[in-house]
Design an enzyme around this catalytic site. Structure first.
Site, mmCIF file in Angstrom:
data_model
loop_
_atom_site.group_PDB
_atom_site.id
_atom_site.type_symbol
_atom_site.label_atom_id
_atom_site.label_comp_id
_atom_site.label_asym_id
_atom_site.label_seq_id
_atom_site.Cartn_x
_atom_site.Cartn_y
_atom_site.Cartn_z
ATOM 1 N N THR A 193 24.316 -51.986 -38.130
ATOM 2 C CA THR A 193 23.336 -52.012 -37.033
ATOM 3 C C THR A 193 22.078 -52.763 -37.454
ATOM 4 O OG1 THR A 193 21.789 -50.572 -35.851
ATOM 5 C CG2 THR A 193 22.697 -49.692 -37.854
ATOM 6 N N ASP A 194 21.362 -53.287 -36.468
ATOM 7 C CA ASP A 194 20.085 -53.951 -36.775
ATOM 8 C C ASP A 194 19.053 -52.943 -37.299
ATOM 9 O OD1 ASP A 194 19.522 -52.599 -34.383
ATOM 10 O OD2 ASP A 194 18.600 -54.324 -33.377
ATOM 11 N N GLU A 195 19.327 -51.651 -37.086
ATOM 12 C CA GLU A 195 18.336 -50.641 -37.494
ATOM 13 C C GLU A 195 18.197 -50.536 -39.009
ATOM 14 O OE1 GLU A 195 18.243 -47.076 -35.137
ATOM 15 O OE2 GLU A 195 19.258 -48.052 -33.471
ATOM 16 N N TYR A 250 19.655 -41.796 -39.621
ATOM 17 C CA TYR A 250 20.770 -42.587 -39.077
ATOM 18 C C TYR A 250 20.828 -43.961 -39.737
ATOM 19 C CZ TYR A 250 23.057 -45.949 -35.952
ATOM 20 O OH TYR A 250 23.829 -46.972 -35.461
ATOM 21 N N LYS A 293 23.577 -45.656 -42.342
ATOM 22 C CA LYS A 293 24.295 -46.889 -41.982
ATOM 23 C C LYS A 293 24.080 -47.953 -43.059
ATOM 24 C CE LYS A 293 26.396 -47.829 -38.797
ATOM 25 N NZ LYS A 293 27.850 -47.674 -38.503
HETATM 26 P P1 NAD Z 1 29.398 -43.369 -30.336
HETATM 27 O O1 NAD Z 1 28.561 -42.260 -30.866
HETATM 28 O O2 NAD Z 1 29.485 -43.563 -28.863
HETATM 29 O O3 NAD Z 1 30.907 -43.198 -30.857
HETATM 30 C C1 NAD Z 1 31.213 -42.832 -32.159
HETATM 31 C C2 NAD Z 1 32.707 -42.491 -32.204
HETATM 32 O O4 NAD Z 1 33.044 -42.186 -33.567
HETATM 33 C C3 NAD Z 1 33.098 -41.266 -31.366
HETATM 34 O O5 NAD Z 1 34.304 -41.512 -30.690
HETATM 35 C C4 NAD Z 1 33.285 -40.169 -32.414
HETATM 36 O O6 NAD Z 1 34.212 -39.162 -32.010
HETATM 37 C C5 NAD Z 1 33.799 -40.975 -33.595
HETATM 38 N N1 NAD Z 1 33.556 -40.313 -34.877
HETATM 39 C C6 NAD Z 1 32.397 -39.784 -35.331
HETATM 40 N N2 NAD Z 1 32.559 -39.266 -36.565
HETATM 41 C C7 NAD Z 1 33.857 -39.498 -36.895
HETATM 42 C C8 NAD Z 1 34.634 -39.220 -38.057
HETATM 43 N N3 NAD Z 1 34.105 -38.594 -39.102
HETATM 44 N N4 NAD Z 1 35.927 -39.604 -38.079
HETATM 45 C C9 NAD Z 1 36.484 -40.234 -37.012
HETATM 46 N N5 NAD Z 1 35.796 -40.523 -35.878
HETATM 47 C C10 NAD Z 1 34.499 -40.155 -35.835
HETATM 48 O O7 NAD Z 1 28.869 -44.660 -31.070
HETATM 49 P P2 NAD Z 1 28.773 -46.170 -30.539
HETATM 50 O O8 NAD Z 1 27.494 -46.339 -29.826
HETATM 51 O O9 NAD Z 1 30.039 -46.536 -29.879
HETATM 52 O O10 NAD Z 1 28.636 -46.944 -31.926
HETATM 53 C C11 NAD Z 1 29.796 -47.394 -32.610
HETATM 54 C C12 NAD Z 1 29.384 -48.060 -33.904
HETATM 55 O O11 NAD Z 1 28.525 -49.144 -33.636
HETATM 56 C C13 NAD Z 1 28.628 -47.138 -34.860
HETATM 57 O O12 NAD Z 1 29.044 -47.418 -36.160
HETATM 58 C C14 NAD Z 1 27.173 -47.533 -34.663
HETATM 59 O O13 NAD Z 1 26.419 -47.291 -35.826
HETATM 60 C C15 NAD Z 1 27.330 -49.016 -34.376
HETATM 61 N N6 NAD Z 1 26.268 -49.614 -33.549
HETATM 62 C C16 NAD Z 1 25.942 -49.055 -32.340
HETATM 63 C C17 NAD Z 1 24.977 -49.675 -31.547
HETATM 64 C C18 NAD Z 1 24.619 -49.104 -30.196
HETATM 65 O O14 NAD Z 1 23.672 -49.573 -29.577
HETATM 66 N N7 NAD Z 1 25.325 -48.122 -29.667
HETATM 67 C C19 NAD Z 1 24.341 -50.841 -31.986
HETATM 68 C C20 NAD Z 1 24.703 -51.386 -33.240
HETATM 69 C C21 NAD Z 1 25.680 -50.761 -33.997
HETATM 70 P P1 TYD Z 2 18.131 -45.150 -28.136
HETATM 71 O O1 TYD Z 2 18.947 -45.486 -26.939
HETATM 72 O O2 TYD Z 2 18.202 -43.768 -28.686
HETATM 73 O O3 TYD Z 2 18.474 -46.234 -29.240
HETATM 74 P P2 TYD Z 2 17.749 -46.505 -30.679
HETATM 75 O O4 TYD Z 2 16.763 -45.466 -30.944
HETATM 76 O O5 TYD Z 2 18.909 -46.410 -31.604
HETATM 77 O O6 TYD Z 2 17.164 -47.864 -30.569
HETATM 78 O O7 TYD Z 2 16.605 -45.435 -27.794
HETATM 79 C C1 TYD Z 2 16.185 -46.718 -27.381
HETATM 80 C C2 TYD Z 2 14.678 -46.665 -27.210
HETATM 81 O O8 TYD Z 2 14.356 -45.774 -26.141
HETATM 82 C C3 TYD Z 2 13.958 -46.139 -28.428
HETATM 83 O O9 TYD Z 2 12.737 -46.839 -28.577
HETATM 84 C C4 TYD Z 2 13.677 -44.688 -28.092
HETATM 85 C C5 TYD Z 2 13.501 -44.720 -26.587
HETATM 86 N N1 TYD Z 2 13.916 -43.487 -25.877
HETATM 87 C C6 TYD Z 2 13.049 -42.867 -24.987
HETATM 88 O O10 TYD Z 2 11.903 -43.325 -24.750
HETATM 89 N N2 TYD Z 2 13.457 -41.722 -24.348
HETATM 90 C C7 TYD Z 2 14.691 -41.178 -24.576
HETATM 91 O O11 TYD Z 2 15.007 -40.112 -23.991
HETATM 92 C C8 TYD Z 2 15.577 -41.846 -25.478
HETATM 93 C C9 TYD Z 2 16.950 -41.295 -25.751
HETATM 94 C C10 TYD Z 2 15.153 -43.003 -26.104
#
Ligand code: NAD
Ligand code: TYD
Length: 338
Positions: A126-128, A150, A154
């Site tokens: 992730t970019d985080e 988190y 990562k």
């Molecule tokens: P999500 O939370 O929606 O899904 C995570 C999935 O992983 C779920 O299906 C959960 O059941 C499964 N899981 C969790 N722990 C597990 C384990 N121990 N064994 C097997 N399965 C397990 O997450 P997402 O938003 O779909 O993100 C997917 C990936 O992309 C993650 O690695 C996250 O760090 C990365 N990512 C997400 C974003 C975003 O904006 N959502 C951005 C950049 C990177």
């Molecule tokens: P989020 O979707 O949790 O992603 P991330 O923190 O991983 O970037 O949050 C996106 C942005 O929105 C972040 O700056 C936190 C803010 N936020 C709120 O203001 N209210 C909320 O209830 C949530 C979940 C996030």
């Protein structure tokens, strides 16, 4: 014929990716290993669960026996590790599972991949991991300064993956995408939480001054970029994946309310998130130089997303009346009430 081991395929990005992959590459077979945590949802892949190319395995990436059995019986060519605990607020409250899944789970997958051999190991990071940047854009070579449990886990997971490339020559590629949005995102994240709360005429809890900035990437663009990197990426390299759609949270909030014709009085400023990163922004020159660019315009992606949540109330209502509610009750009690 390529066999993919997709972990976390029942979550938001994983489920979108599996659907995307099976459409784009009809010769692929997918094993989805998922623990079905609160964020995993079998409804997300209901439409393809009977596809003969798709196989679901219920299990934990930290469980060596389950993982090894998949390698022995299915012999995956490509591993794409989406499985993670992914919500910053939950990591602030209880980091335990982040450390297990986002670090130890990656280790178990890497060990099995080393032992049995794979063509690619894609670690979805992730970019985080870079932390916050007030001005400018992070490049892949910049130092990692993760600031939440988190993002720290990562960073640990992806650096471990990199070490397996350097030390054991494992064919690892690491991706660092910006914030995704789109259908099937669990409604605890900003965009789906605010869309569904607005649809229910509930308050939208905006953290701090609402001016934190994220670069919003439509999930299908992310899926496309991952497949693109399997074809064009270089083993051992890390790639930023962003879209350049920088928005303040308040801008997103207003856009959602305007689209749904809801009043701005629904916005409720709440206490800021602890350690809240101010801005994420990526320099994607490295990926662009391979010929990939995000294709989905932000407004179009938002329309698609909002319309999806409007048409799939049953999907999110079920979630919001279950575990989600318990989390939110304790979340607000602990952090956001005076
Ligand atoms: P999500 O939370 O929606 O899904 C995570 C999935 O992983 C779920 O299906 C959960 O059941 C499964 N899981 C969790 N722990 C597990 C384990 N121990 N064994 C097997 N399965 C397990 O997450 P997402 O938003 O779909 O993100 C997917 C990936 O992309 C993650 O690695 C996250 O760090 C990365 N990512 C997400 C974003 C975003 O904006 N959502 C951005 C950049 C990177
Ligand atoms: P989020 O979707 O949790 O992603 P991330 O923190 O991983 O970037 O949050 C996106 C942005 O929105 C972040 O700056 C936190 C803010 N936020 C709120 O203001 N209210 C909320 O209830 C949530 C979940 C996030």
């Amino acid at each position: 014929m390529t066999t993919y081991l997709i972990t976390g395929g029942s979550g938001f990005i994983g489920s979108n990716f599996i659907r995307y992959l099976l459409n784009k590459d009809p010769d692929s077979t997918v094993i989805n290993l998922d623990k079905l945590t609160y964020a995993g949802n079998q409804e997300n892949l209901r439409d393809i669960e009977n596809d003969s190319r798709y196989h679901f395995v219920y299990g934990d990436i930290c469980d060596e026996s389950v993982v090894n059995e998949i390698f022995v019986t299915q012999k995956p060519d490509i591993v794409i590790n989406f499985a993670a605990e992914s919500h910053v607020d939950r990591s602030i409250g209880k980091p335990d599972d982040f450390i297990k899944t986002d670090v130890f789970g990656v280790f178990v997958l890497l060990e099995a991949s080393k032992k049995y051999g794979v063509d690619f190991f894609i670690q979805i990071s992730t970019d985080e991991v870079y932390g916050s940047i007030d001005k400018g854009y992070f490049q892949e070579t910049d130092q990692l300064m993760p600031s939440s449990p988190y993002s720290a886990t990562k960073a640990g997971g992806e650096r471990l993956a990199f070490s397996y490339f350097v030390t054991y020559n494992l064919p690892v590629i690491i991706t660092r995408a910006s914030n995704n949005f789109g259908p099937y995102q669990y409604p605890e994240k900003l965009i789906p939480l605010f869309i569904t709360n607005a649809l229910e005429n509930k308050f939208l809890p905006l953290y701090g001054d609402g001016k934190n900035v994220r670069d919003w990437l439509f999930v299908e663009d992310h899926c496309e970029a991952i497949l693109y990197l399997i074809r064009k990426g270089t083993i051992g390299e890390t790639y930023n994946i962003g879209s350049g759609n920088e928005m303040q949270n308040i801008e997103i909030t207003n856009l959602i309310l305007e689209y749904l014709k809801k009043p701005s009085s629904l916005i409720k400023p709440v206490k800021d998130r602890l350690g809240h990163d101010r801005r994420y922004a990526l320099d994607c020159t490295k990926l662009h130089s391979l010929g990939w660019r995000s294709a989905v315009n932000f407004n179009k992606g938002m329309r698609t997303t909002i319309e999806w949540y409007k048409s799939n109330e049953e999907w999110w209502e079920k979630i919001k009346s279950g575990e989600f509610l318990d989390f939110y009750k304790s979340h607000y009690k602990l952090s956001y009430t005076s």
